[in-house]
Design an enzyme around this catalytic site. Structure first.
Site, PDB file in Angstrom:
ATOM      1  N   SER A 694      -9.641  27.116  30.075  1.00  0.00           N
ATOM      2  CA  SER A 694      -9.156  28.422  30.481  1.00  0.00           C
ATOM      3  C   SER A 694     -10.286  29.453  30.394  1.00  0.00           C
ATOM      4  CB  SER A 694      -7.943  28.809  29.623  1.00  0.00           C
ATOM      5  OG  SER A 694      -7.289  29.924  30.153  1.00  0.00           O
ATOM      6  N   ASP A 767      -0.989  24.710  38.284  1.00  0.00           N
ATOM      7  CA  ASP A 767      -1.321  25.658  37.214  1.00  0.00           C
ATOM      8  C   ASP A 767      -0.497  26.932  37.386  1.00  0.00           C
ATOM      9  OD1 ASP A 767      -2.481  27.391  35.381  1.00  0.00           O
ATOM     10  OD2 ASP A 767      -4.527  26.738  35.820  1.00  0.00           O
ATOM     11  N   HIS A 801      -1.410  24.397  33.457  1.00  0.00           N
ATOM     12  CA  HIS A 801      -2.636  24.951  32.887  1.00  0.00           C
ATOM     13  C   HIS A 801      -3.183  24.043  31.793  1.00  0.00           C
ATOM     14  CE1 HIS A 801      -5.510  28.100  32.219  1.00  0.00           C
ATOM     15  NE2 HIS A 801      -5.133  28.281  30.974  1.00  0.00           N
TER      16      HIS A 801
END
Length: 828
Positions: A694, A767, A801
């Site tokens: 991330s 995601d 994610h």
């Protein structure tokens, strides 16, 4: 399309050469059996404690799902992903208080905390949600997910016997569309429970027809600086599906007789909670018009008080659509928010109103005010207090919809204000009965000062919400206990009158022990979760008065646990004097003096001051024998002979303008980390790689673009072009048009020609994280390929994610090992 089809057909029939750099669908790979065995270690059980503190349910949890589990039918609707076969959540969320509808449990182990007697509750092919305890602790309800839907069950605490109360008819979709804690709430008599059901005779889902026109969006001339949300509605058909899957009929279920009684009208309920006296219900419904720019949690709502027979008594708020900026930057709904029952009889509702239109950029002496409206709700609401900063949830124990933590008599409310710019917070005690009295400041603290964090108030269950765990003037605060040698979780008692605290419990020695529950108002008995770097987490019943303890679970060290030769907290200093730290693992059989390849894993964080940025966070004594999520799978590089610098500090200091020097600070952090590794003789400068997830993936790309510190990197689910998140990200409050030079400087996409080290990119195809659309990785790779960089992009089917499926996680490790072996371990 016809031309592409012909080319593809030709390639298949006449053997046209396809270069290795072209896109391709590949089979999942697996690393060694040793690595797979570590990933397959099951997670520790979850604990749920009854309101009276006499019972505990330990839930055995499922391990990683398979890719087949992920490949179930799913609809993306207004920020929500619905499993269309079950009308429940598509994603298996972590087991916490906000996911009481998620089926992840395999078996319940029910323990009488007074006698030690045990009962096991096991269901065939079970996917069990967390227990929902009745107020009198005599029983608990739970949701049982089957292939056809979600059922409501109840289990008797004394006997452990469980039985179904409904077929596969519970509607969970509207709960996952909001921040509520699930689709069910017990009534005060502990015999009845209210749940959201799929409306009877709902019929089949709508089918997409021929479009009758375009999908249209239009501005109204007002600023709407919303973030880039995902899984949004796109057209009228999506709106029809949203109504179909989200609409529920509230039903009151008698758990003894099994009788179900419809309550109120069908709707999309974000919340429906009974008051303390049982005379009213606080209803929050999502209503139209819907938006294609924001998720359902920001849709218009109607907040109403209903009578015990389901009729509307008072409309509290007609909440407009929320097009404001992110709450994490100080924005708030322009209207009333956080409606919550005050736990008193007669009933009363407390809520918050902004005094700055919810806009942190507006100059205002006061940002928010607390209001109260009392039964029979026919008079004007009264103001309780005002705060100079935004009001946020007062306790970590509260669910996402509750802002206030009430004293156990309901007469006082704990209110917390937070300044996002400075990270300063103040906690007040306000009189919720006599609003004219002045609130008392309990403490003031800066959230960046980890070492002096007073902790979060401990609460207990109450009708309509939660109240403080309290003994006279004493309440209890639980915290992580940050210190220069790592975290030492603690439990304090705090006097509301003298504002003095006393320590009751703290972790000691080479261990990490977190307080899970306080079982009585005198805090004589606790349940803690104990672990060491070598021992997995187990639950302990502690009697502080008798200075005695008893194990409640006894998980042994796994046979295939991750091994390493040493684990230590390391401290080093950035070139400008900011102290840094990380946890250094050395691979098995490491011999001092040998140099091994190394990986640095990190995640940048912003701080207002250098003093806060330099504080140690985390503990070297938490268990390291397994990887419980994809963001810690990097630890398995130890099996490949790498040294691992875990959670290397990457502070970005400077408050609201910290990002003005983001690149310089990032490079300085990384340089200090590698200098430390080299100075300790662990590795050579040419054999260090960097990785992150991330914002850590964003960091990885930036370090490769702006330095030559690392030989290579790999990045999971990152954002690489900040112009695609033009209304802010992380703690950046300025828009792209206010600080274009900052957005440009921080975007590795803009500096792709400077990336001369190999980079491996992974991204989940679905995601849902705000700001990390899959297109971020796709366009970044396109740029890397265009300028001739060494890069590889792997898009993972059915992954979000954070990657969940066993096949995906094993594949990511196998590919990452190969990448680093080629470009780091054997770097030329």
């Amino acid at each position: 399309m016809r031309i592409i089809g012909l080319i593809t057909y030709a390639a298949l029939t006449v053997g046209v050469f396809v270069p290795a750099s072209a896109s391709a669908q590949e089979e999942y790979r697996e690393p060694s059996q040793e690595v797979a065995a570590i990933l397959d270690i099951p997670p520790p059980p979850a604990a749920s404690i009854s309101p009276d503190g006499n019972w505990a349910v330990f839930t055995t949890l499922q391990g990683m799902p398979s890719i087949a589990d992920r490949a179930v039918p799913m609809a993306r609707l207004a920020g929500v992903r619905v499993n269309t076969a079950t009308n429940g959540p598509y994603d298996a969320k972590p087991y916490d208080r906000s996911s009481s509808y998620t089926g992840r449990g395999v078996e319940y182990r029910l323990v009488n905390l007074k006698t030690g007697a045990e009962q096991r509750v096991a269901l065939t092919e079970a996917k069990l949600g967390p227990p929902m305890w009745a107020p009198d602790s005599s029983r608990f309800a739970f949701l049982y997910t089957t292939g056809k839907g979600i059922e409501l069950w109840v289990a008797d605490a004394a006997s452990g016997k469980a039985r179904a109360l409904s077929g596969p008819s519970i509607n969970v979709a509207s709960s996952i569309a909001s921040t509520s804690d699930g689709p069910c709430d017990w009534l005060a008599d502990s015999r009845r429970i209210m749940c959201q059901f799929i409306p009877e005779n709902r019929g089949p889902a709508p089918e997409r027809g021929v479009p009758t026109g375009p999908s249209v969006q239009q501005t109204d001339g007002k600023k709407a600086p919303v973030w880039t949300f995902t899984n949004l509605l796109t057209d009228k058909y999506d709106e029809q599906l949203f109504d179909y899957y989200m609409t529920s009929q509230p039903m009151i279920v008698d758990v003894v007789s099994g009788k179900k009684t419809p309550f109120a009208k069908a709707g999309i309920y974000e919340g429906l909670k009974p008051s303390e006296d049982g005379q009213y219900y606080l209803s929050t419904r999502i209503v139209g018009p819907y938006s294609y720019l924001v998720p359902a949690s920001r849709f218009p709502k109607q907040v109403e008080i209903l009578s015990a027979d389901g009729k509307v008594v008072k409309q509290l708020a007609d909440v407009p659509i929320n097009n404001a900026g992110p709450e994490s930057m100080g924005w708030a709904l322009a209207g009333a928010r956080g409606h919550q029952w005050r736990p008193t009889s007669p009933a009363a509702v407390m809520y918050v109103e902004p005094l700055d239109q919810g806009n942190p950029a507006v100059s205002a002496d006061y940002r928010d005010r607390v209001m109260v409206l009392e039964a029979p709700f026919d008079s004007a609401p009264r103001e309780v207090m005002r705060t100079a900063d935004r009001i946020v949830s007062a306790s970590d124990d509260l669910d996402g919809t509750d802002l206030f933590a009430f004293a156990d008599n309901g007469q006082q409310a704990m209110v917390k204000q937070f300044a996002w710019a400075t990270r300063g917070e103040k906690v007040w005690l306000a009189n919720a009965i006599q609003p004219t009295s002045q609130p008392t400041l309990l403490w003031s603290h800066n959230a960046d000062d980890w070492y002096s964090d007073p902790g979060s108030p401990v609460t207990k269950a109450a009708q309509g919400g939660a109240v403080l765990r309290q003994n006279g003037d004493w309440i209890y605060l639980a915290g992580q206990g940050g210190s220069p040698d790592g975290d030492h979780p603690f439990l304090d008692r705090f006097n509301l009158k003298t504002q003095k605290s006393e320590r009751l419990f703290a972790t000691s020695g080479a261990s990490y022990e977190n307080v899970v529950a306080v079982l009585d108002d005198q805090a004589k008995r606790l349940i803690t979760r104990y672990e060491t770097s070598l021992d997995p987490a187990n639950y302990i019943l502690r009697d502080l008065a008798a200075k005695d303890s008893k194990p409640l679970t006894n998980l042994p060290r796994p046979e295939h646990a991750l091994r390493y030769s040493s684990k230590q907290l390391v401290n080093y200093v950035r070139s400008d004097g900011v102290p840094l730290s990380g946890t250094l693992y050395l691979p098995p059989n490491y011999k001092k003096g040998n140099k091994v390849p190394a990986i640095v894993w990190a995640y940048p964080r912003e701080y207002a001051s250098k003093s806060g940025a330099g504080q140690v966070r985390g503990s070297p004594y938490t268990y390291s024998g397994r990887s419980n999520r994809v963001s810690s799978d990097y630890m398995l590089f130890l099996t490949q002979g790498y040294a691992v610098l875990a959670n290397a500090a990457m502070p970005i200091v400077g408050g609201l303008k910290a990002n003005d020097t983001y690149v310089e600070q990032l490079v300085a952090n990384a340089q200090a980390a590698v200098d430390m590794l080299v100075d300790q003789g662990v590795t050579d400068r040419k054999t260090v790689g960097v990785a992150g997830h991330s914002y850590g993936a964003f960091m990885t790309a930036n370090l490769l673009a702006h330095s030559d510190i690392f030989a290579a990197g790999y990045a999971l689910s990152g954002a690489y072009n900040r112009t695609l998140t033009p209304f802010g990200f992380q703690r950046e409050r300025r828009t792209y048009w206010q600080a274009p030079e900052v957005y440009q400087a921080m975007s590795p996409f803009m500096h792709v020609t400077d990336i001369n080290e190999p980079i491996l990119l992974f991204h989940g195809e679905i995601d849902s994280n705000t700001g990390t659309y899959p297109i971020q990785s796709q366009r970044f790779f396109h740029a890397l390929k265009g300028v001739g960089a060494t890069a590889k992009l792997e898009m993972l089917p059915y992954e979000d994610h954070a990657y969940a499926a066993r096949e995906s996680r094993l594949h990511v490790l196998a590919e990452s090992f190969d990448w680093f072996d080629q470009y780091v371990k054997n770097a030329k």
